[in-house]
Design an enzyme around this catalytic site. Structure first.
Site, PDB file in Angstrom:
ATOM      1  N   TYR A 268     -15.454 -10.278   0.759  1.00 34.95           N
ATOM      2  CA  TYR A 268     -16.130  -8.997   0.467  1.00 34.95           C
ATOM      3  C   TYR A 268     -17.447  -9.223  -0.262  1.00 34.95           C
ATOM      4  O   TYR A 268     -18.453  -8.576   0.030  1.00 34.95           O
ATOM      5  CB  TYR A 268     -15.229  -8.083  -0.363  1.00 34.95           C
ATOM      6  CG  TYR A 268     -14.091  -7.475   0.422  1.00 34.95           C
ATOM      7  CD1 TYR A 268     -14.347  -6.596   1.480  1.00 34.95           C
ATOM      8  CD2 TYR A 268     -12.770  -7.762   0.128  1.00 34.95           C
ATOM      9  CE1 TYR A 268     -13.312  -6.041   2.209  1.00 34.95           C
ATOM     10  CE2 TYR A 268     -11.727  -7.218   0.852  1.00 34.95           C
ATOM     11  CZ  TYR A 268     -12.005  -6.356   1.892  1.00 34.95           C
ATOM     12  OH  TYR A 268     -10.988  -5.802   2.617  1.00 34.95           O
TER      13      TYR A 268
ATOM     14  N   ARG B 138      -2.385   6.519  -0.072  1.00 33.78           N
ATOM     15  CA  ARG B 138      -2.321   6.604   1.384  1.00 33.78           C
ATOM     16  C   ARG B 138      -1.732   7.911   1.856  1.00 33.78           C
ATOM     17  O   ARG B 138      -2.282   8.939   1.620  1.00 33.78           O
ATOM     18  CB  ARG B 138      -1.538   5.421   1.991  1.00 33.78           C
ATOM     19  CG  ARG B 138      -1.919   4.097   1.461  1.00 33.78           C
ATOM     20  CD  ARG B 138      -3.283   3.664   1.916  1.00 33.78           C
ATOM     21  NE  ARG B 138      -3.720   2.613   1.001  1.00 33.78           N
ATOM     22  CZ  ARG B 138      -4.786   1.868   1.178  1.00 33.78           C
ATOM     23  NH1 ARG B 138      -5.544   2.040   2.224  1.00 33.78           N
ATOM     24  NH2 ARG B 138      -5.115   0.965   0.302  1.00 33.78           N
TER      25      ARG B 138
ATOM     26  N   ARG C 166      -5.225  12.861  -6.799  1.00 36.79           N
ATOM     27  CA  ARG C 166      -6.183  11.740  -6.779  1.00 36.79           C
ATOM     28  C   ARG C 166      -7.568  12.168  -7.262  1.00 36.79           C
ATOM     29  O   ARG C 166      -8.250  11.425  -7.957  1.00 36.79           O
ATOM     30  CB  ARG C 166      -6.207  11.174  -5.362  1.00 36.79           C
ATOM     31  CG  ARG C 166      -7.453  10.445  -4.919  1.00 36.79           C
ATOM     32  CD  ARG C 166      -7.472   9.001  -5.388  1.00 36.79           C
ATOM     33  NE  ARG C 166      -8.456   8.268  -4.623  1.00 36.79           N
ATOM     34  CZ  ARG C 166      -9.772   8.331  -4.823  1.00 36.79           C
ATOM     35  NH1 ARG C 166     -10.246   9.090  -5.775  1.00 36.79           N
ATOM     36  NH2 ARG C 166     -10.598   7.649  -4.073  1.00 36.79           N
TER      37      ARG C 166
ATOM     38  N   ASP D 276      -6.743  -2.182  -7.438  1.00 37.73           N
ATOM     39  CA  ASP D 276      -7.318  -2.700  -6.195  1.00 37.73           C
ATOM     40  C   ASP D 276      -7.753  -4.138  -6.411  1.00 37.73           C
ATOM     41  O   ASP D 276      -8.033  -4.543  -7.547  1.00 37.73           O
ATOM     42  CB  ASP D 276      -8.510  -1.854  -5.728  1.00 37.73           C
ATOM     43  CG  ASP D 276      -8.861  -2.147  -4.275  1.00 37.73           C
ATOM     44  OD1 ASP D 276      -8.241  -1.545  -3.372  1.00 37.73           O
ATOM     45  OD2 ASP D 276      -9.728  -3.001  -4.026  1.00 37.73           O
TER      46      ASP D 276
ATOM     47  N   ARG E 138       0.813  -1.215   0.000  1.00 37.99           N
ATOM     48  CA  ARG E 138       0.000   0.000   0.000  1.00 37.99           C
ATOM     49  C   ARG E 138       0.851   1.272   0.000  1.00 37.99           C
ATOM     50  O   ARG E 138       0.491   2.278   0.609  1.00 37.99           O
ATOM     51  CB  ARG E 138      -0.956   0.021   1.194  1.00 37.99           C
ATOM     52  CG  ARG E 138      -1.988  -1.112   1.146  1.00 37.99           C
ATOM     53  CD  ARG E 138      -3.121  -0.794   2.068  1.00 37.99           C
ATOM     54  NE  ARG E 138      -4.139  -1.839   2.126  1.00 37.99           N
ATOM     55  CZ  ARG E 138      -5.168  -1.795   2.952  1.00 37.99           C
ATOM     56  NH1 ARG E 138      -5.303  -0.782   3.783  1.00 37.99           N
ATOM     57  NH2 ARG E 138      -6.065  -2.743   2.954  1.00 37.99           N
TER      58      ARG E 138
HETATM   59  O1  CP3 Z   1      -0.073  -1.320  -2.565  1.00 34.73           O
HETATM   60  C1  CP3 Z   1      -0.387  -0.313  -3.252  1.00 34.73           C
HETATM   61  O2  CP3 Z   1      -0.115   0.810  -2.911  1.00 34.73           O
HETATM   62  C2  CP3 Z   1      -1.026  -0.537  -4.598  1.00 34.73           C
HETATM   63  C3  CP3 Z   1      -2.398  -0.293  -4.674  1.00 34.73           C
HETATM   64  C4  CP3 Z   1      -3.367  -1.114  -3.850  1.00 34.73           C
HETATM   65  C5  CP3 Z   1      -4.620  -0.574  -3.422  1.00 34.73           C
HETATM   66  N1  CP3 Z   1      -5.324  -1.594  -2.854  1.00 34.73           N
HETATM   67  C6  CP3 Z   1      -5.063   0.814  -3.650  1.00 34.73           C
HETATM   68  C7  CP3 Z   1      -6.035   1.385  -2.690  1.00 34.73           C
HETATM   69  C8  CP3 Z   1      -3.332  -2.446  -3.454  1.00 34.73           C
HETATM   70  C9  CP3 Z   1      -2.215  -3.470  -3.603  1.00 34.73           C
HETATM   71  C10 CP3 Z   1      -4.566  -2.736  -2.830  1.00 34.73           C
HETATM   72  C11 CP3 Z   1      -4.916  -4.084  -2.352  1.00 34.73           C
HETATM   73  C12 CP3 Z   1      -6.079  -4.252  -1.481  1.00 34.73           C
HETATM   74  N2  CP3 Z   1      -7.286  -3.638  -1.552  1.00 34.73           N
HETATM   75  C13 CP3 Z   1      -6.139  -5.184  -0.426  1.00 34.73           C
HETATM   76  C14 CP3 Z   1      -5.023  -6.139  -0.059  1.00 34.73           C
HETATM   77  C15 CP3 Z   1      -3.942  -5.454   0.680  1.00 34.73           C
HETATM   78  C16 CP3 Z   1      -4.105  -5.378   2.151  1.00 34.73           C
HETATM   79  O3  CP3 Z   1      -3.974  -4.292   2.664  1.00 34.73           O
HETATM   80  O4  CP3 Z   1      -4.302  -6.411   2.796  1.00 34.73           O
HETATM   81  C17 CP3 Z   1      -7.384  -5.082   0.173  1.00 34.73           C
HETATM   82  C18 CP3 Z   1      -7.882  -5.873   1.359  1.00 34.73           C
HETATM   83  C19 CP3 Z   1      -8.123  -4.096  -0.568  1.00 34.73           C
HETATM   84  C20 CP3 Z   1      -9.514  -3.643  -0.369  1.00 34.73           C
HETATM   85  C21 CP3 Z   1      -9.510  -2.194  -0.003  1.00 34.73           C
HETATM   86  N3  CP3 Z   1      -9.420  -1.163  -0.910  1.00 34.73           N
HETATM   87  C22 CP3 Z   1      -9.484  -1.631   1.304  1.00 34.73           C
HETATM   88  C23 CP3 Z   1      -9.580  -2.426   2.594  1.00 34.73           C
HETATM   89  C24 CP3 Z   1      -9.387  -0.250   1.145  1.00 34.73           C
HETATM   90  C25 CP3 Z   1      -9.252   0.756   2.263  1.00 34.73           C
HETATM   91  C26 CP3 Z   1     -10.303   1.745   2.435  1.00 34.73           C
HETATM   92  C27 CP3 Z   1      -9.680   3.070   2.873  1.00 34.73           C
HETATM   93  O5  CP3 Z   1     -10.134   4.094   2.396  1.00 34.73           O
HETATM   94  O6  CP3 Z   1      -8.740   3.045   3.677  1.00 34.73           O
HETATM   95  C28 CP3 Z   1      -9.343   0.033  -0.241  1.00 34.73           C
HETATM   96  C29 CP3 Z   1      -9.220   1.367  -0.874  1.00 34.73           C
HETATM   97  C30 CP3 Z   1      -7.887   1.663  -1.452  1.00 34.73           C
HETATM   98  N4  CP3 Z   1      -7.235   0.817  -2.307  1.00 34.73           N
HETATM   99  C31 CP3 Z   1      -7.100   2.847  -1.270  1.00 34.73           C
HETATM  100  C32 CP3 Z   1      -5.949   2.688  -2.059  1.00 34.73           C
HETATM  101  C33 CP3 Z   1      -4.835   3.658  -2.259  1.00 34.73           C
HETATM  102  C34 CP3 Z   1      -7.420   4.043  -0.363  1.00 34.73           C
HETATM  103  C35 CP3 Z   1      -8.622   4.824  -0.707  1.00 34.73           C
HETATM  104  C36 CP3 Z   1      -8.525   5.827  -1.831  1.00 34.73           C
HETATM  105  O7  CP3 Z   1      -7.483   6.427  -2.135  1.00 34.73           O
HETATM  106  O8  CP3 Z   1      -9.613   6.039  -2.400  1.00 34.73           O
END
Ligand code: CP3
Length: 344
Positions: A146, A26, A35, A71, A22
């Site tokens: 999910y 972030r 973004r 994602d 991630r």
């Molecule tokens: O690693 C990276 O930086 C690459 C991009 C990436 C994202 N999601 C972008 C993202 C990766 C590898 C993921 C994988 C992902 N997504 C996982 C597996 C990784 C882990 O942490 O265990 C999971 C469980 C998800 C599902 C998901 N998507 C979650 C739980 C969330 C968080 C919600 C939040 O807002 O915190 C997301 C959203 C997400 N995916 C964001 C990013 C940068 C943040 C929200 C945004 O910018 O809109």
């Protein structure tokens, strides 16, 4: 050969490589600046934007690998299952998966038609990057959790209920999700991704027997189906101390370890020749630098110069983290993380 790819293959190299799960998005202010509003799924559909966001942490931190900005729910969103990502919450589903008829909503993924933007982002990136690019997919269990729960869950009650009450439907669901992950990963590798990571983030919610019975066969199918492409395969989950050997057995070259198991103990739980990825406790990054520094050194000491180590956090970067701390972590790992020469 890059240090990252050598470490994934447990081959000799000099310096311990480091990247952060991630890392894209972030905590980076430059991420928030470009973004834009709306769902992350829309940002991912814009290849120029997605490529730029992927590059930001490489520039800022000097990490040894990039991970494509996408994602784990992108493929199921793209085939029209009705999944979105709610800011601050995570994946949410309009009508959760509950019965055999819902299998029809999971048609095969055709990456060139369904997710052309991911392919284009990767093609752009491989032209611009000087470090390897990691492609990824959600593992069948984590994506299923999910789809079934409809939103992030702490207990996975509905998921476990389906698994145990309707095993035939459960295995059919796992199989469809495995095929979707395979199609997605193959397209990413063919577009230029040089390693892949299968995120089974929530598999640690299961005990060993259920993991091996209900989940491992589908993840093993994914790993086997991309073996011919020859790129390192990383297998990651949280709270998987009791599953590390199974995570390796599923077919991974690299097993992700969260912060709960020290790397020297983790090493005992996987076969020789399997590399480890991890495992700085992400929460330690909120402590003063002296504490972070001690923990980074501790992780390196536990690895003791073994060639099969990719330094990472035990889980992902959190939004509130100070990027300056992560920069210092990279600098310290590069300065002090040395791989032992091979003994003959
Ligand atoms: O690693 C990276 O930086 C690459 C991009 C990436 C994202 N999601 C972008 C993202 C990766 C590898 C993921 C994988 C992902 N997504 C996982 C597996 C990784 C882990 O942490 O265990 C999971 C469980 C998800 C599902 C998901 N998507 C979650 C739980 C969330 C968080 C919600 C939040 O807002 O915190 C997301 C959203 C997400 N995916 C964001 C990013 C940068 C943040 C929200 C945004 O910018 O809109």
């Amino acid at each position: 050969m890059s240090d990252f790819l050598s470490a994934c293959r447990s081959e000799p190299h000099d310096r311990v490589p480091v990247w952060f799960m991630r890392q894209a998005g972030r905590s980076l202010p430059e991420y928030r600046a470009i973004r834009g509003p709306g769902s992350i799924l829309d940002a991912i559909k814009n290849p120029d934007l997605a490529a730029e966001i992927t590059l930001q942490p490489v520039r800022r931190y000097g990490v040894d690998a990039a991970i494509v900005y996408s994602d784990i729910v992108v493929p199921v969103h793209a085939i029209g299952f009705g999944v979105d990502v709610a800011p601050g919450t995570g994946p949410v589903v309009d009508v959760p998966f509950s019965c055999a008829a819902d299998l029809q909503r999971l048609r095969p993924l055709e990456p060139e038609l369904d997710t052309p933007y991911v392919i284009e982002t990767i093609r752009t990136l491989v032209r611009e990057l000087s470090v390897p690019l990691i492609g990824f997919a959600g593992a069948p269990f984590t994506v299923a959790s999910y789809l079934i729960e409809g939103r992030p869950s702490r207990t996975y009650g509905k998921t476990k209920a389906l698994m145990h009450s309707e095993p035939a439907l459960w295995f059919a669901l796992m199989d469809r999700l495995a095929d979707i992950a395979i199609a997605s990963l193959r397209s990413q590798i063919e577009a230029g991704a040089q390693a892949i990571q299968l995120f089974d983030s929530w598999a640690g919610a299961l005990h060993r027997t259920d993991y091996r019975t209900y989940v491992m066969p589908a993840s093993a199918k994914v790993f086997a189906a991309i073996a011919d492409l020859g790129v390192p395969r990383i297998h990651f989950g949280v709270d998987t101390g009791e599953l590390l050997d199974s995570f390796a057995e599923a077919g991974a070259d690299v097993v992700g370890v969260d912060w709960r198991v020290h790397l020297d103990d983790a090493r005992q739980r996987v076969p020789a020749g399997i590399a480890l990825q991890g495992n700085l406790d992400p929460a330690i990054c909120y402590a003063p630098w002296t504490a972070v520094e001690a923990e980074v050194r501790n992780v390196l000491a536990r690895n003791d110069g073994h060639p099969g180590h990719v330094f990472n956090l035990g889980h992902g970067v959190q939004p509130e983290m100070d990027p300056a701390i992560l920069e210092r972590v990279v600098e310290l790992v590069h300065r002090e993380g040395r791989v032992r020469p091979l003994e003959d």
